[in-house]
Design a protein around this motif. Structure first.
Motif, short mmCIF file in Angstrom:
data_model
loop_
_atom_site.label_atom_id
_atom_site.label_comp_id
_atom_site.label_asym_id
_atom_site.label_seq_id
_atom_site.Cartn_x
_atom_site.Cartn_y
_atom_site.Cartn_z
N PRO A 114 -2.54 -16.82 -0.82
CA PRO A 114 -3.39 -16.74 0.39
C PRO A 114 -4.14 -18.05 0.62
CG PRO A 114 -3.64 -14.76 -0.95
CD PRO A 114 -2.85 -15.74 -1.78
N GLY A 115 -4.18 -18.44 1.88
CA GLY A 115 -4.84 -19.70 2.22
C GLY A 115 -3.88 -20.86 2.31
N ARG A 116 -2.81 -20.81 1.54
CA ARG A 116 -1.78 -21.85 1.61
C ARG A 116 -0.68 -21.43 2.57
NH1 ARG A 116 -0.08 -26.18 -1.60
NH2 ARG A 116 2.16 -26.60 -1.55
N ASN A 117 -0.33 -20.14 2.55
CA ASN A 117 0.65 -19.61 3.49
C ASN A 117 -0.05 -19.20 4.78
OD1 ASN A 117 2.78 -19.75 1.57
ND2 ASN A 117 2.09 -17.82 0.67
N PRO A 118 0.61 -19.38 5.94
CA PRO A 118 0.00 -18.91 7.19
C PRO A 118 -0.22 -17.40 7.22
CG PRO A 118 1.76 -20.48 7.63
CD PRO A 118 1.83 -20.16 6.17
N GLY A 119 0.65 -16.65 6.54
CA GLY A 119 0.48 -15.20 6.51
C GLY A 119 0.89 -14.49 7.78
N VAL A 120 1.79 -15.10 8.56
CA VAL A 120 2.26 -14.48 9.79
C VAL A 120 3.13 -13.26 9.48
CG1 VAL A 120 3.65 -14.84 11.87
CG2 VAL A 120 2.14 -16.66 11.04
N LEU A 121 3.98 -13.37 8.45
CA LEU A 121 4.89 -12.30 8.09
C LEU A 121 4.54 -11.67 6.74
CD1 LEU A 121 8.22 -14.02 9.20
CD2 LEU A 121 6.94 -12.28 10.44
N VAL A 122 3.96 -12.44 5.84
CA VAL A 122 3.48 -11.89 4.57
C VAL A 122 1.98 -11.62 4.75
CG1 VAL A 122 5.26 -12.79 3.03
CG2 VAL A 122 3.35 -14.28 3.66
N ARG A 123 1.67 -10.42 5.18
CA ARG A 123 0.32 -10.10 5.66
C ARG A 123 -0.54 -9.38 4.64
NH1 ARG A 123 2.37 -7.60 11.49
NH2 ARG A 123 3.29 -9.54 12.26
N HIS A 124 0.03 -9.03 3.50
CA HIS A 124 -0.68 -8.18 2.55
C HIS A 124 -0.83 -8.86 1.20
CE1 HIS A 124 -0.17 -5.01 5.52
NE2 HIS A 124 1.12 -5.29 5.56
N ARG A 125 -1.69 -8.28 0.38
CA ARG A 125 -1.92 -8.76 -0.97
C ARG A 125 -1.21 -7.83 -1.97
NH1 ARG A 125 -3.24 -11.98 2.18
NH2 ARG A 125 -5.28 -13.01 2.41
N ALA A 126 -0.96 -8.35 -3.14
CA ALA A 126 -0.27 -7.56 -4.16
C ALA A 126 -1.04 -6.29 -4.51
CB ALA A 126 -0.05 -8.42 -5.41
N ARG A 127 -2.37 -6.34 -4.46
CA ARG A 127 -3.17 -5.16 -4.80
C ARG A 127 -2.97 -4.00 -3.82
NH1 ARG A 127 -6.91 -9.02 -2.89
NH2 ARG A 127 -7.78 -8.51 -0.84
N ASP A 128 -2.43 -4.30 -2.63
CA ASP A 128 -2.20 -3.26 -1.62
C ASP A 128 -0.83 -2.63 -1.72
OD1 ASP A 128 -4.71 -3.91 -0.48
OD2 ASP A 128 -3.79 -5.55 0.65
N ALA A 129 0.00 -3.08 -2.65
CA ALA A 129 1.40 -2.65 -2.70
C ALA A 129 1.55 -1.15 -2.90
CB ALA A 129 2.14 -3.42 -3.80
N ALA A 130 0.76 -0.55 -3.78
CA ALA A 130 0.91 0.88 -4.05
C ALA A 130 0.70 1.71 -2.79
CB ALA A 130 -0.07 1.31 -5.15
N THR A 131 -0.36 1.41 -2.04
CA THR A 131 -0.63 2.14 -0.80
C THR A 131 0.46 1.93 0.23
OG1 THR A 131 -3.02 1.94 -1.18
CG2 THR A 131 -2.31 2.45 1.05
N LEU A 132 0.91 0.69 0.37
CA LEU A 132 1.93 0.37 1.37
C LEU A 132 3.27 1.02 1.03
CD1 LEU A 132 1.03 -3.38 1.78
CD2 LEU A 132 0.80 -1.64 3.55
N LEU A 133 3.65 1.01 -0.23
CA LEU A 133 4.91 1.62 -0.63
C LEU A 133 4.90 3.12 -0.41
CD1 LEU A 133 5.58 -0.41 -3.89
CD2 LEU A 133 7.09 -0.35 -1.89
N ALA A 134 3.77 3.75 -0.70
CA ALA A 134 3.67 5.19 -0.51
C ALA A 134 3.81 5.58 0.95
CB ALA A 134 2.34 5.69 -1.06
N ALA A 135 3.36 4.69 1.84
CA ALA A 135 3.40 4.99 3.27
C ALA A 135 4.64 4.46 3.98
CB ALA A 135 2.15 4.43 3.94
N ALA A 136 5.42 3.62 3.30
CA ALA A 136 6.50 2.90 3.97
C ALA A 136 7.55 3.79 4.59
CB ALA A 136 7.16 1.93 2.99
N LEU A 137 7.82 4.94 3.98
CA LEU A 137 8.88 5.81 4.48
C LEU A 137 8.37 6.84 5.48
CD1 LEU A 137 10.92 6.42 1.20
CD2 LEU A 137 11.29 4.71 2.98
N ALA A 138 7.07 6.90 5.70
CA ALA A 138 6.52 7.87 6.65
C ALA A 138 6.84 7.44 8.09
CB ALA A 138 5.02 7.99 6.46
N ARG A 139 7.16 8.40 8.92
CA ARG A 139 7.53 8.10 10.30
C ARG A 139 6.37 7.50 11.10
NH1 ARG A 139 12.31 10.12 12.12
NH2 ARG A 139 13.42 11.54 10.74
#
Length: 299
Positions: A114-139
């Motif tokens: 973070p801070g070196r990459n613009p973050g246009v497409l990589v918008r999240h942090r590694a600490r958020d992965a569990a929440t995002l993965l759990a929700a990824a398949l939800a419609r």
């Protein structure tokens, strides 16, 4: 019985790993950089941050899921499945690199620096992965459907890209071709140039924008989800046999730019991946336009 979801962790070799592979040891790599006024520790720290992020994301994958990893250089040999959730751990460009190989799978972008990459497409942090993965398949998970660009040759070769497609001669030589628009009443122009660039709204943060800033004052940049592309001819050369009247424009959902090769060899590649290019020879035609597929970017 349906397969359990699979988390596919996409990453790339770090600068540190490349340096050590080239010079053999950490010490030799450090000596090489020091002789040029650089410190290997800066590169090594970025490497450690990337590996920590990759490990944190891997540990966040639900126990009932399958998981695997794929390095950027192996993407063209990797088979993605419909049950995959793709987790890109790295830079924005890595999302673009993987996009062409997908068919609607959700994509999570994890920023390792973070801070070196613009973050246009990589918008999240590694600490958020569990929440995002759990929700990824939800419609009802919030996703953006990002427009992509495709090139289809008359021999059925097909290329898809998220940012842009470039058509030109390998080795930065002059590209010779005939260019026209399918919806322009058959107007075609013979050209000699440094190539043709066709980009999306996502690409408007990169190469496309740099060309647009120089040349595109009368054209509005597209948005990432907008079904509209911009195209530019780079350094068209006027001569008795070649023209410069068709050098920029836009393509809507149904529009196509047609390029017919008039030299021994041209190539078309997407998002900087020249190693995975479409090869075109004299007399072949390729049509470039909005792709029917989209990249599903989570969050």
């Amino acid at each position: 019985m349906s397969l359990a979801p699979r988390a596919v962790l996409v990453h790339r070799t770090t600068e540190y790993e490349e340096l050590v592979a080239r010079h053999g040891t950490h010490g030799q790599a450090a000596f090489f950089l020091a002789s040029r006024g650089r410190d290997l520790e800066e590169v090594a720290e970025r490497h450690r941050r990337t590996r920590r992020a990759l490990a944190e994301v891997a540990s966040a994958v639900p126990l009932t899921w399958r998981q695997t990893r794929v390095e950027r250089g192996d993407l063209d040999r990797f088979l993605f499945g419909p049950e995959d959730v793709v987790v890109v751990v790295g830079q924005d460009g890595l999302v673009a690199n993987v996009a062409k190989y997908l068919a609607g799978q959700p994509v999570l972008g994890i920023d390792t620096d973070p801070g070196r990459n613009p973050g246009v497409l990589v918008r999240h942090r590694a600490r958020d992965a569990a929440t995002l993965l759990a929700a990824a398949l939800a419609r009802d998970t919030g996703t953006e459907e990002l427009t992509m660009v495709e090139a289809v040759a008359d021999d059925t070769q097909r290329l898809v890209a998220l940012n842009e497609i470039y058509l030109g001669a390998p080795g930065h030589q002059t590209a010779r071709y005939r260019l026209g628009l399918d919806d322009d009443g058959g107007v075609v122009e013979a050209q000699a140039s440094s190539g043709v660039l066709v980009g999306t709204g996502t690409g408007a943060t990169g190469w496309l924008r740099s060309v647009w800033q120089q040349r595109g004052a009368d054209l509005r940049l597209p948005g990432p989800t907008e079904e509209r592309l911009l195209w530019f001819v780079r350094e068209a050369w006027p001569s008795p046999a070649t023209g410069t009247s068709l050098v920029a424009g836009e393509l809507t959902a149904d529009g196509r730019l047609r390029v017919t090769v008039e030299s021994e060899r041209l190539i078309a590649f997407g998002d900087g991946m020249e190693s995975d290019a479409v090869q075109l020879t004299w007399g072949q035609s390729v049509r470039v336009g909005v792709c029917g597929e989209r990249l599903r970017l989570v969050g």
